[in-house]
Design an enzyme around this catalytic site. Sequence first.
Site, mmCIF file in Angstrom:
data_model
loop_
_atom_site.group_PDB
_atom_site.id
_atom_site.type_symbol
_atom_site.label_atom_id
_atom_site.label_comp_id
_atom_site.label_asym_id
_atom_site.label_seq_id
_atom_site.Cartn_x
_atom_site.Cartn_y
_atom_site.Cartn_z
ATOM 1 N N PRO A 18 56.301 51.909 37.269
ATOM 2 C CA PRO A 18 57.433 51.017 37.015
ATOM 3 C C PRO A 18 57.219 50.229 35.725
ATOM 4 O O PRO A 18 56.113 49.749 35.457
ATOM 5 C CB PRO A 18 57.438 50.104 38.244
ATOM 6 C CG PRO A 18 56.780 50.920 39.313
ATOM 7 C CD PRO A 18 55.720 51.713 38.604
ATOM 8 N N GLU A 19 58.275 50.100 34.942
ATOM 9 C CA GLU A 19 58.154 49.405 33.664
ATOM 10 C C GLU A 19 58.705 47.992 33.775
ATOM 11 O O GLU A 19 59.092 47.548 34.854
ATOM 12 C CB GLU A 19 58.829 50.237 32.581
ATOM 13 C CG GLU A 19 58.233 51.646 32.539
ATOM 14 C CD GLU A 19 58.596 52.446 31.309
ATOM 15 O OE1 GLU A 19 59.008 51.862 30.288
ATOM 16 O OE2 GLU A 19 58.450 53.690 31.369
#
Length: 259
Positions: free
Chosen positions: A2-3
């Site tokens: 996840p960014e």
Amino acid sequence: MPEGDAVYRTAANLRGALDGRTLTRSDFRVPRHATADLTGRTVITTLSRGKHLLTRVEGDLTVHTHLRMDGSWRIMPVGRRTAPGDQVRLILANEEWQAVGVKLGMVDLVKTGDEARLVGHLGPDLLGPGWDPDEAMRRLRGAPGRTIGEALLDQRNLAGIGTIYRAETLFLRGVWPWRQVGEIEDLEGLMSLAQRLLDANKGHAGTVTTGDRRPAHQTWVYGRAGRPCRRCGTRISRGEMGVQPQERLILWCAGCQPR
């Protein structure tokens, strides 16, 4: 992994379920903190810092978590069971809601005053209230001989960019991922674009960089290896960047991002 935008939304979800409420249960399922108990303490807030999450609790304590590749925080009503086989590493619950941390890559419990020990090395947060583009530029320019692909992914320069936004930003600016930082004329414009892309996506699930939310139309190069470029028709290339064992996926269009 996840960014920054996904972690930003996770922090918002945790705030909605936990902020200002007294914990009726805390269950740390990691050896280092197996005996820790936050029951009876009020959750102050949860902040995102790049890809890190900081949940501050009454008594000068902070629960630090990182999702790594497969982790997630699930918000559900108290009493609902998790799915069989879920690798639950932490549960924080009040009378109404429970936040269940599944496959979390990091779980730490520290004094709030010691948060810097865990996140102090990070560069400016692209989605943070204290976003400092000048400091981010200073850090990026600190290694002019480094490839731009590696520099963007280094969280000590910018906190929040991962493989998706690296690929999309470099494509949109027409920059070959292996070009050296010192060779890029408009480095500030490239960094500003990355910040705008994350900011545009922070309020909804999924990453949209094309402006088209339809499935299979949302990105330019990420997830499209071997398929024709939406602009020039060249097949999208796929490779790896970095030094073992830190190699990470990179995608680019040889037509739109020439050497």
